[in-house]
Scaffold this motif. Structure first.
Motif, mmCIF file in Angstrom:
data_model
loop_
_atom_site.group_PDB
_atom_site.id
_atom_site.type_symbol
_atom_site.label_atom_id
_atom_site.label_comp_id
_atom_site.label_asym_id
_atom_site.label_seq_id
_atom_site.Cartn_x
_atom_site.Cartn_y
_atom_site.Cartn_z
ATOM 1 N N TYR A 81 37.843 36.096 43.702
ATOM 2 C CA TYR A 81 38.729 36.247 42.257
ATOM 3 C C TYR A 81 40.088 35.758 42.263
ATOM 4 C CZ TYR A 81 34.386 38.733 41.125
ATOM 5 O OH TYR A 81 33.004 39.206 41.125
ATOM 6 N N MET A 82 40.686 36.083 43.732
ATOM 7 C CA MET A 82 42.200 35.825 43.493
ATOM 8 C C MET A 82 42.654 34.448 43.177
ATOM 9 S SD MET A 82 43.699 38.615 44.208
ATOM 10 C CE MET A 82 45.358 37.816 44.608
ATOM 11 N N ASP A 86 38.270 42.612 30.352
ATOM 12 C CA ASP A 86 36.893 42.257 30.405
ATOM 13 C C ASP A 86 36.781 41.181 31.189
ATOM 14 O OD1 ASP A 86 34.146 41.770 30.359
ATOM 15 O OD2 ASP A 86 33.952 42.577 28.290
ATOM 16 N N VAL A 87 36.347 41.119 32.530
ATOM 17 C CA VAL A 87 36.240 39.940 33.286
ATOM 18 C C VAL A 87 34.736 39.522 33.517
ATOM 19 C CG1 VAL A 87 38.453 40.183 34.587
ATOM 20 C CG2 VAL A 87 36.574 41.331 35.601
ATOM 21 N N ARG A 135 29.527 46.010 30.968
ATOM 22 C CA ARG A 135 30.326 44.559 31.162
ATOM 23 C C ARG A 135 31.153 45.058 32.190
ATOM 24 N NH1 ARG A 135 29.517 40.447 28.073
ATOM 25 N NH2 ARG A 135 31.783 39.871 28.065
ATOM 26 N N HIS A 136 31.831 44.016 33.043
ATOM 27 C CA HIS A 136 32.527 44.131 34.103
ATOM 28 C C HIS A 136 34.348 44.305 33.582
ATOM 29 C CE1 HIS A 136 29.541 42.691 37.063
ATOM 30 N NE2 HIS A 136 28.945 42.162 36.088
ATOM 31 N N LYS A 137 34.718 45.410 34.153
ATOM 32 C CA LYS A 137 36.058 45.684 33.639
ATOM 33 C C LYS A 137 37.105 45.904 34.837
ATOM 34 C CE LYS A 137 35.415 46.090 29.238
ATOM 35 N NZ LYS A 137 35.849 47.119 28.446
ATOM 36 N N MET A 138 38.360 45.354 34.753
ATOM 37 C CA MET A 138 39.211 45.509 35.800
ATOM 38 C C MET A 138 40.312 45.785 35.220
ATOM 39 S SD MET A 138 40.731 42.432 38.383
ATOM 40 C CE MET A 138 41.328 41.421 37.063
ATOM 41 N N ILE A 189 47.913 37.342 30.838
ATOM 42 C CA ILE A 189 46.967 37.169 31.820
ATOM 43 C C ILE A 189 45.633 37.715 31.432
ATOM 44 C CG2 ILE A 189 46.758 38.256 34.202
ATOM 45 C CD1 ILE A 189 49.703 38.274 34.715
ATOM 46 N N ALA A 190 45.654 38.623 30.786
ATOM 47 C CA ALA A 190 44.121 39.457 30.430
ATOM 48 C C ALA A 190 43.432 38.411 29.665
ATOM 49 C CB ALA A 190 44.539 40.751 29.807
ATOM 50 N N GLU A 191 44.020 37.655 28.677
ATOM 51 C CA GLU A 191 43.383 36.931 27.706
ATOM 52 C C GLU A 191 42.773 35.786 28.435
ATOM 53 O OE1 GLU A 191 45.941 36.555 24.499
ATOM 54 O OE2 GLU A 191 45.164 38.013 23.228
ATOM 55 N N TYR A 192 43.643 35.213 29.521
ATOM 56 C CA TYR A 192 43.153 34.103 30.087
ATOM 57 C C TYR A 192 42.063 34.286 31.080
ATOM 58 C CZ TYR A 192 44.165 29.659 32.660
ATOM 59 O OH TYR A 192 44.014 28.295 33.348
#
Length: 416
Positions: free
Chosen positions: A244-245, A219-220, A380-383, A406-409
């Motif tokens: 975003y990179m 969830d970004v 929500r924005h998801k990736m 990485i996801a939690e960060y």
């Protein structure tokens, strides 16, 4: 006369050949040391090849556009020395002399002509040269390394030696290639030199590393909102677009610090944990090929620093202006499937690394959120992130924890 062979250099890891783009000299030209001889292109970089010696161009053995294997003589130089009436390709014919041309030792060590010449002049035999610790790419011995070693040796200082382990040959099962049947209506297109090298590299990677791929949905939304708030001011003050990179690279560096076994390589039964975190970013070129420029010491850069470095590398890659250092030394790679609105992918590891991160396209999705008043459905924005890793040293638990880090960060980006 005394001659010196100029060979096709090895310009990068897993590179076995290069294509001569242009010659900068012709037969009869006087050349000084470090003058540009020719330009070569590989799957990873275009490079201008300087002369390691001073002399006169005697022979040019290949034409522009020719693809030549690494180590093949491409031209011959006449250098200073007493004329004997016979061709002599070595400045010393004794058995202890070091060849004055790039060679691969039994342990696949490679030395530039400059290093070999300096070692020869200092009477350093090959077995001693093999033990000198290099500071260059993959531990390669540079001109500064050999000069420092020679100085230390004269001063009576013993330089640290390095033990070189012979790389085991990969076990590859022989298989019969499937027969391809084509008709007169089919179009047959020969792969260009870059595509052939990439094809070989990908096959080698799959044969070398047992690939496993793990996925996580992230969830970004906070990251998307942060970018919306800052993109205009960032463009105004920094002169480049905010993508975003940089945030994703920063998240990856934090995970690599937390799990150093992912920032590694495998050599036989040894794990080589890398000191530096050098992130390769795959860039698609206009001709359909890919190149992977490297952000060196990415963990030491700010968001602004990452953005500027990646923007510059991508621009140079597309303009075919990358330098050799720009594509060497990567320890971890990121590829962005989202550029083409793909939601996920299973990338192939960039050898000799042990993992590669795939970035999917960011999409809006309905999601269940837990609130103080109960669960609610929100947009929500998801990736989707995918991690392909080498199961020889990265198991499912480590790969899963690394990807979750990485996801939690990224999910908690507002706390930065």
């Amino acid at each position: 006369m005394t001659t010196f062979d100029i060979k096709m250099p090895k310009l990068g890891e897993s590179i076995t050949e290069g294509t001569i783009v242009a010659w900068s000299v012709k037969v009869g030209d006087a050349v000084k040391e470090d003058d540009i001889l020719f330009e070569v292109t590989t799957a990873k970089v275009n490079a201008e090849i300087p002369s390691p010696v001073e002399g006169t161009v005697l022979k040019i053995l290949f034409s522009e556009g020719d693809t030549v294997s690494v180590g093949t003589v491409v031209m011959v130089m006449q250098i200073e020395g007493e004329s004997t009436g016979e061709q002599d390709t070595s400045s010393d014919t004794s058995s202890a002399a070091i060849e004055t041309a790039p060679v691969e030792t039994k342990e696949e060590k490679w030395y530039s002509p400059v290093v070999l010449r300096l070692a020869n002049e200092a009477n350093i035999p090959m077995d001693e040269l093999d033990k000198i610790q290099g500071s260059g790419y993959l531990g390669r011995l540079s001109k500064k390394d050999i000069q420092r070693y020679i100085t230390q040796k004269k001063d009576g200082v013993t330089a640290p030696a390095v033990t070189v382990a012979k790389k085991p040959e990969p076990v590859v099962e022989d298989r019969v290639q499937p027969q391809v049947v084509s008709s007169n209506e089919d179009q047959i297109v020969e792969m260009d030199a870059v595509r052939r090298i990439i094809a070989d590299h990908m096959v080698l990677s799959k044969k070398t590393s047992p690939h496993v791929t793990t996925f996580v949905e992230v969830d970004v939304t906070k990251l998307v909102e942060w970018r919306k708030r800052n993109k205009d001011s960032f463009l105004k003050h920094e002169g480049i677009s905010l993508t975003y990179m940089p945030a994703i690279v920063e998240a990856a560096t934090k995970a690599l610090i937390a799990y150093p076994q992912v920032n590694a390589s495998v050599e036989g039964y040894r794990m080589i944990l890398k000191k530096h975190i050098n992130i390769g970013i795959a860039v698609a070129l206009d001709d359909g090929n890919l190149v992977v420029p490297v952000v060196h010491d990415a963990d030491k850069l700010s968001i602004s620093g990452l953005a500027h470095t990646m923007d510059s590398l991508a621009a140079n890659a597309r303009a075919n202006k990358l330098k050799i250092d720009d594509i060497q030394g990567g320890t971890f790679t990121i590829t962005n499937f989202g550029t083409f609105k793909n939601i996920a992918g299973t990338p192939i590891i960039n050898q000799p690394q042990v993992a590669i991160l795939g970035i999917g396209y960011i999409v809006k999705k309905p999601a269940v959120l837990e609130t103080a008043d109960g669960d609610v459905i929100a947009i929500r924005h998801k990736m989707i992130l995918s991690l392909s890793y080498d199961h020889r040293i990265v198991n499912g638990a480590l790969g899963g924890k690394f990807l979750l880090h990485i996801a939690e960060y990224l999910e908690n980006w507002d706390s930065k």
